[in-house]
Design a protein around this motif. Structure first.
Motif, short mmCIF file in Angstrom:
data_model
loop_
_atom_site.label_atom_id
_atom_site.label_comp_id
_atom_site.label_asym_id
_atom_site.label_seq_id
_atom_site.Cartn_x
_atom_site.Cartn_y
_atom_site.Cartn_z
N VAL A 195 -47.27 13.08 -1.98
CA VAL A 195 -47.50 13.43 -0.73
C VAL A 195 -46.26 13.66 0.10
O VAL A 195 -46.07 14.62 0.72
CB VAL A 195 -48.62 12.75 0.03
N PHE A 196 -45.57 12.64 0.03
CA PHE A 196 -44.13 12.21 0.83
C PHE A 196 -43.27 13.41 0.49
O PHE A 196 -42.60 14.07 0.94
CB PHE A 196 -43.69 11.19 0.71
N ASN A 197 -43.01 13.70 -1.24
CA ASN A 197 -41.99 14.52 -1.52
C ASN A 197 -42.39 15.94 -1.48
O ASN A 197 -41.50 16.72 -1.45
CB ASN A 197 -41.87 13.79 -3.17
N ASP A 198 -43.85 16.30 -1.35
CA ASP A 198 -44.19 17.66 -1.32
C ASP A 198 -43.97 18.07 -0.06
O ASP A 198 -44.21 19.41 0.58
CB ASP A 198 -45.71 17.74 -1.81
N LEU A 199 -43.74 17.35 1.12
CA LEU A 199 -43.73 17.56 2.50
C LEU A 199 -42.44 18.46 2.86
O LEU A 199 -41.40 18.35 2.31
CB LEU A 199 -43.68 16.37 3.43
N ASP A 200 -42.66 19.24 3.67
CA ASP A 200 -41.52 19.99 4.33
C ASP A 200 -40.25 18.93 4.72
O ASP A 200 -40.79 18.52 5.67
CB ASP A 200 -41.71 21.24 5.29
N PRO A 201 -39.11 19.09 4.60
CA PRO A 201 -38.26 18.32 4.93
C PRO A 201 -38.35 18.07 6.44
O PRO A 201 -37.97 17.06 7.03
CB PRO A 201 -36.68 18.86 4.83
N SER A 202 -38.68 19.15 7.11
CA SER A 202 -38.68 19.14 8.69
C SER A 202 -39.70 18.29 9.17
O SER A 202 -39.63 17.75 10.39
CB SER A 202 -38.67 20.69 9.22
N VAL A 203 -40.74 17.99 8.40
CA VAL A 203 -41.83 17.11 8.60
C VAL A 203 -41.58 15.78 8.58
O VAL A 203 -41.94 15.04 9.41
CB VAL A 203 -43.11 17.41 8.03
N ARG A 204 -40.75 15.42 7.75
CA ARG A 204 -40.66 14.00 7.40
C ARG A 204 -39.67 13.27 8.64
O ARG A 204 -38.96 14.19 9.02
CB ARG A 204 -39.62 13.72 6.19
N ASN A 205 -40.01 12.24 8.95
CA ASN A 205 -39.42 11.66 10.17
C ASN A 205 -39.62 10.17 9.81
O ASN A 205 -40.04 9.42 8.77
CB ASN A 205 -40.18 11.95 11.67
N THR A 206 -39.07 9.11 10.61
CA THR A 206 -39.04 7.93 10.33
C THR A 206 -40.27 7.11 10.55
O THR A 206 -40.35 6.37 9.58
CB THR A 206 -38.11 7.10 11.52
N TYR A 207 -41.30 7.52 11.14
CA TYR A 207 -42.69 6.93 11.25
C TYR A 207 -43.09 7.42 9.54
O TYR A 207 -43.75 6.44 9.24
CB TYR A 207 -43.42 7.74 11.97
N LEU A 208 -42.97 8.46 9.16
CA LEU A 208 -43.69 8.77 7.81
C LEU A 208 -42.73 7.75 6.54
O LEU A 208 -43.39 7.29 5.83
CB LEU A 208 -43.43 10.05 7.31
N CYS A 209 -41.45 7.97 6.97
CA CYS A 209 -40.71 6.88 5.78
C CYS A 209 -41.12 5.39 5.97
O CYS A 209 -41.37 4.69 5.02
CB CYS A 209 -39.21 7.13 6.33
N ASN A 210 -41.43 4.92 7.11
CA ASN A 210 -41.96 3.76 7.35
C ASN A 210 -43.20 3.58 6.58
O ASN A 210 -43.25 2.41 5.77
CB ASN A 210 -42.14 3.33 9.03
N THR A 211 -43.94 4.50 6.84
CA THR A 211 -45.44 4.40 6.26
C THR A 211 -45.33 4.11 4.78
O THR A 211 -46.11 3.26 3.90
CB THR A 211 -46.37 5.56 6.64
N LEU A 212 -44.45 5.08 4.17
CA LEU A 212 -44.46 5.00 2.64
C LEU A 212 -43.71 3.74 2.25
O LEU A 212 -44.25 3.10 1.32
CB LEU A 212 -43.63 6.21 2.12
N ILE A 213 -42.82 3.33 2.78
CA ILE A 213 -42.27 2.03 2.61
C ILE A 213 -42.91 0.73 2.26
O ILE A 213 -42.86 0.00 1.78
CB ILE A 213 -40.65 1.82 3.51
N ASP A 214 -43.80 0.84 3.44
CA ASP A 214 -44.77 -0.25 3.81
C ASP A 214 -45.78 -0.24 2.44
O ASP A 214 -46.04 -1.48 1.79
CB ASP A 214 -45.54 -0.06 5.03
N VAL A 215 -46.16 0.88 2.22
CA VAL A 215 -47.03 1.05 0.83
C VAL A 215 -46.32 0.68 -0.52
O VAL A 215 -47.10 -0.11 -1.08
CB VAL A 215 -47.46 2.56 0.68
N LEU A 216 -45.22 1.03 -0.50
CA LEU A 216 -44.42 0.78 -1.77
C LEU A 216 -44.18 -0.90 -1.81
O LEU A 216 -44.32 -1.24 -2.90
CB LEU A 216 -42.95 1.40 -1.82
#
Length: 780
Positions: A195-216
Motif C-alpha cells: 500500500v505504501f509503495n503504490d502511493l503517489d509520492p506526493s501523498v506520502r508524508n511523515t504521518y504515513l511513514c510513522n504509521t508504516l514504521i510502527d507496523v514494521l
C-alpha cells in the motif's frame, strides 16, 4: 440598501438582544430593529427553507439506508430511483458518503456505489449533474472505515483495495493510513508495504511513514523499518521525522525481548545522534532504558558517551537517566567517573535525589570503602553541598550504610547509626535494619549480641522474617552451637515463622561437617515434608557429606533416588563421588559414574579427568592414564598443571624418573604450561632420593629463573640430598636463601639440620641460622 441590510443582519447575529433591556439599552435596540425588520423576515424565510431541506436530506438518506439494509432490496427497482428523484434537493456526494457510513456493511456499500455509478451514467438520471463521479477517494475511504470494523476486515479491505485499483481510484492519506494499520494488525505486513509503495509520492508524508514504521517494528521487521527511517533522515526528504517518529523508533529499540532484532548497540547510538541533529531525542524513560541496556551489556563507556552527547546537543537530561549511568559505573567500581557525573549534574542544575546518593553509597559499601560512603552520607543532607536543597536520607540509605559497616566488622558503628536514624531523622528501623546488624554480629561470632538485637526488634514491634531466622541459625551453626541453632529453629516454628530451603540447607550442612549424617538426613526428610523444594545445593551438601564420611554406597544410592524423583546430579556432585571411589581404589565404580555422566549428557570437566589420571598414576597404570588424558583432550579440555603434576608424581613414585623429567620438559616446550612449585618439589625430592643432587640443584636454579617461588618443602628435600653427600657449603648457601625468600624452617628442617650439623660440629652455624643471621662461607 440590500448591502446595508446585510451588514445589519450580520450585526444582529453578533449582538444578542436582552429580553429585559435597561433604560440606556432601549434606544440602541430600537435602532437595530428599525434597520433589521425586512432582513429578519427574509432571514426567517431562508432559515425555514434550509431546515426543510435538511430534514428532507436526512429523510432521504435514512430511507435509502433502510432499503439497502433490507434483505430483499431490488437494486434495479423504482423505490431508490423514486426516493432520489422525489427529493427537493439533488443527491450530492455528501449524501452518498452519509449512506455509505450508515449502511453498516461494506459489501452493500460497494454494491450501492456501483449502482449509483451505473444510474448516473444514464442521461435521463436526475442526479447525473449533481453527482458526476461517485467513485472518489473519499467514497472509498468511507468504505474502508466501514470494512475495518467488520469481523473479516482483512478480506473486505483487500477486496475494496483491489476494486479501487481496478477503477483507477487513488488512495488518499487517511485511506492509506487505515489500510497500513489494519493489514499490520492482521499480520499482512507485505500488504502494508505494498500500500505504501503504490502511493503517489506526493501523498506520502511523515504521518504515513510513522504509521508504516510502527507496523514494521511490531511485526519484527526491524530492518525494513530502519530503511524507511533512513530515507526520512535524508537532508532533502519530503517526510522528515518528528517527535512521533522518535517515540515509535526509540520505544521499539528499547524493548527487552526482541527475537529478531538486528540492530547493534553502535547502530542504536548512531541513530540517537542522527535523530538528535533533527532535534528529536528519546524521552526520559527511553533514554534511561537505553543507558541501562548499554550498562548491563558491559558498554558503560558508550552509555557515558550517549548521555553526554545528548547534553552537548542542548537536550535536558533528567535524574533517572543519570541514576542509570551511575548504577552502571558503580557495577564497574568506576568511582572517579561517578563523582564526576555527580559534579556535572549539579553544574547543569540536575538536583541529585536520595536515590542518586544511595547508588553511590551502595557501591562504595560493596567495595568496602565504608569511610567514603559515610562522607557522602554526611554531604547529602548539607544544603550548601546540594544547591541549597537538603536531601534527607531514607531507611534504605541507612540500611545500606549499616550493612556496609557490618560487612567490614564495624557492627558497633552500625548500631550507633540506628540511634542516629531514630533521633535525628525520625526514621524508624525496619526488619532489614535489624537483619543487617544480627548477621554482622553473628559473623563476628557475637551470638549473644545477636540474640539481644533479636529480642530488641521484637520489643520495638519490628517483625522478624525468614532472613532473621537464617542469620541466627547460620551464626550458631558456624560457631559450634548446632544444638542451640536447632532449638531456636523449633521455637520460631512454634511461633509461626517457618524456615525455607536456606534454613534447612544450613542445618544439613552443619550436621554433615560434624559427620552426623543421620541427623542431616532427618532434616532432609523434613525439608520434603515441609513443602520446601530441595535444590542442587542440598543434594550437593548431602552427597559431599556422605562422601567425606566414606559412605559412598549411601551417597550413590541417594543420588539414584534423587534422579528417580526428577533431580539430576551436576558435574560437581559426580566429581565428589568419583573422587571418593578413587580414594577407595574402586575404579570400576568410578568408571560406572563416568559412564552415567555421559549418559545423562553431563560433560566431565578438568576435575573429573584429573581425579582419574591421579588415581591411575598412583596405581602405576600409566598406559590407561595416558588414554584418559587423550580422551580429555578429545573432549576439548586442556590439560592443566594439575594433570601433568599427577602424571609426574605417579612416575616418580614408580621410580620412572626419566619419564617424569620428559613430561616436565614437554610442559615447557609443547604444552606451554609452566610447572608450579608442587611439580618442582616432586622432581627435586625424587632426584635427591636418586642421589642426583646436581640435577636437583639445577632445577632449583630454573625455579629462580622462571620466578617460581620455592617453599620450605623444596629446601627440606635439598637438605636431605646434601646431607647424604655432606655438601656443607651448599647447605649454608641454601640456608641463607631461605631467609632471602622468607621461607621459615619447620620441624622437618630443624630435624635434618640438627642431626647433620651436630654430627659434623657445625652447631654454631645452626644457631646463627635460627637467629636469622647469614651462615654461608662467603659471609664470614
Amino acid at each position: 440598501m440590500k448591502a446595508k441590510r446585510a451588514s445589519t443582519a450580520q450585526l444582529t447575529k453578533l449582538i444578542r438582544l436582552p429580553k429585559n433591556p435597561t433604560r440606556k439599552e432601549r434606544p440602541l435596540i430600537s435602532f437595530l430593529r428599525h434597520f433589521s425588520l425586512d432582513l429578519s423576515s427574509s432571514a426567517t424565510t431562508t432559515t425555514a427553507a434550509a431546515a426543510a431541506a435538511a430534514d428532507d436530506d436526512t429523510a432521504v438518506v435514512t430511507q435509502v439506508v433502510e432499503l439497502l439494509q433490507s434483505q430483499d432490496v431490488n437494486w434495479d427497482g423504482e423505490k431508490i430511483r423514486q426516493l432520489l428523484s422525489s427529493s427537493s434537493s439533488p443527491f450530492t456526494h455528501s449524501r452518498l458518503l452519509q449512506v455509505i457510513r450508515r449502511v453498516g456493511d461494506s459489501s452493500k456499500a460497494l454494491k450501492f456505489l456501483e449502482w449509483i455509478e451505473q444510474y448516473t451514467s444514464s442521461s435521463s438520471s436526475p442526479i447525473s449533474s449533481s453527482l458526476p463521479q461517485a467513485s472518489t477517494p473519499s467514497a472509498y475511504q468511507a468504505m474502508f472505515e466501514l470494512a475495518s470494523r467488520e469481523p473479516d476486515y482483512h478480506q473486505k479491505l483487500s477486496h475494496l483495495l483491489q476494486t479501487s485499483k481496478d477503477r483507477g481510484v487513488p488512495l488518499n492519506r487517511d485511506s492509506a493510513s487505515l489500510l497500513i494499520r489494519c493489514f499490520g494488525r492482521a499480520q499482512m505486513v507485505m500488504e502494508s508495504i505494498r500500500v505504501f509503495n503504490d502511493l503517489d509520492p506526493s501523498v506520502r508524508n511523515t504521518y504515513l511513514c510513522n504509521t508504516l514504521i510502527d507496523v514494521l517494528f511490531k511485526s519484527d521487521r526491524t530492518g525494513d523499518a530502519l530503511r524507511i527511517l533512513k530515507d526520512m533522515l535524508l537532508p532533502d526528504s519530503s517526510s522528515p521525522p518528528n517527535n512521533v517518529t522518535g517515540s515509535i523508533v526509540f520505544s521499539a529499540l528499547m524493548k527487552r525481548n526482541q527475537p529478531r532484532m538486528v540492530v547493534s548497540e553502535k547502530e542504536i547510538i548512531e541513530l540517537v545522534f542522527k535523530m538528535g541533529e533533527r532535534g528529536i531525542f528519546p524521552d526520559a524513560v527511553r533514554l534511561t532504558q537505553l543507558i541501562t541496556k548499554l550498562c548491563r551489556s558491559g558498554s558503560t563507556g558508550r552509555a557515558w558517551d550517549v548521555l553526554h552527547g545528548i547534553m552537548k546537543m542542548g537536550e535536558a537530561v533528567e535524574v533517572p537517566s543519570c541514576n542509570a549511568l551511575l548504577t552502571g559505573l558503580g557495577r564497574e567500581r568506576d568511582f572517579e567517573r561517578m563523582n564526576l557525573l555527580m559534579s556535572e549534574m549539579k553544574q547543569i542544575g540536575i538536583q541529585p535525589g536520595v536515590v542518586t546518593f544511595g547508588i553511590l553509597i551502595n557501591n562504595l559499601c560493596k567495595s568496602r570503602r565504608v569511610d567514603e560512603a559515610l562522607q557522602v552520607f554526611e554531604k547529602m543532607s548539607t544544603e550548601e553541598e546540594n544547591a541549597g536543597v537538603a536531601v534527607h536520607p531514607d531507611v534504605i540509605t541507612f540500611n545500606t550504610l549499616i550493612d556496609g559497616l557490618c560487612k567490614v566488622g564495624r557492627q558497633e558503628e552500625g548500631l550507633a547509626l540506628v540511634e542516629r536514624m531514630k533521633s535525628q531523622h525520625a526514621c524508624s528501623p525496619n526488619t532489614v535494619t535489624y537483619n543487617c546488624l544480627i548477621d554482622g554480629f553473628c559473623k563476628a561470632g557475637e551470638i549473644e549480641r545477636s540474640h539481644e538485637l533479636f529480642e530488641r526488634m521484637k520489643e520495638e514491634g519490628v517483625s522478624p522474617d525468614v532472613v532473621t531466622l537464617n542469620s541466627l541459625v547460620d551464626g550458631m551453626s558456624s560457631h559450634g552451637r548446632i544444638s542451640r541453632a536447632v532449638e531456636f529453629f523449633r521455637d520460631m516454628q512454634r511461633s509461626g515463622l517457618k524456615g525455607n530451603i536456606v534454613t534447612y540447607t544450613t542445618l544439613i550442612n552443619a550436621f554433615c561437617h560434624v559427620n552426623n549424617i543421620d541427623k542431616a538426613m532427618e532434616f532432609f526428610e523434613e525439608t520434603l515434608s515441609s513443602g520446601c523444594r530441595p535444590d542442587s545445593v542440598v543434594y550437593y551438601t548431602l552427597i559431599s557429606g556422605l562422601g567425606r564420611a566414606g559412605r559412598l554406597d549411601d551417597a550413590w544410592s541417594f543420588a539414584l533416588n534423587m534422579r528417580e524423583a526428577g533431580f539430576y546430579l551436576d558435574t560437581v556432585s559426580y566429581n565428589i563421588l568419583i573422587s571418593g571411589f578413587c580414594k577407595k581404589k574402586n575404579l570400576d565404580k568410578a568408571y560406572e559414574m563416568l559412564k552415567q555422566m555421559e549418559k545423562e549428557g553431563i560433560r566431565p570437566d578438568e576435575v573429573t579427568y584429573n581425579t582419574l589420571i591421579a588415581t591411575l598414576s598412583k596405581a602405576g597404570d600409566f598406559s590407561i592414564a595416558r588414554q584418559v588424558m587423550g580422551k580429555m583432550i578429545d573432549e576439548g579440555l586442556v590439560p592443566t598443571v594439575v594433570t601433568y603434576g599427577a602424571l609426574i608424581h605417579g612416575y616418580c613414585r614408580a621410580g620412572h624418573l626419566d619419564e617424569a623429567m620428559k613430561i616436565y620438559r614437554d610442559m615447557g616446550s609443547t604444552s606451554k604450561i609452566p610447572p608450579n612449585t608442587v611439580i618442582y618439589n616432586i622432581l627435586i625430592d625424587s632426584l635427591c632420593k636418586d642421589e642426583k643432587i646436581e640435577a636437583a640443584l639445577s632445577l632449583m636454579d630454573e625455579m629462580h629463573v622462571k620466578a617460581v617461588p620455592p617453599n620450605t618443602v623444596t629446601y627440606n628435600a635439598l637438605f636431605k640430598g646434601l646431607r647424604e653427600k655432606n655438601w656443607l657449603d651448599k647447605a649454608f648457601e641454601l640456608m641463607d636463601q631461605m631467609h632471602t625468600h622468607a621461607c621459615n624452617p619447620d620441624y622437618v628442617t630443624m630435624e635434618i639440620l640438627t642431626e647433620w650439623f651436630s654430627a659434623v660440629g657445625e652447631t654454631d652455624k645452626l644457631k646463627r641460622f635460627v637467629e636469622g643471621d647469614e651462615v654461608s662461607v662467603s659471609s664470614m
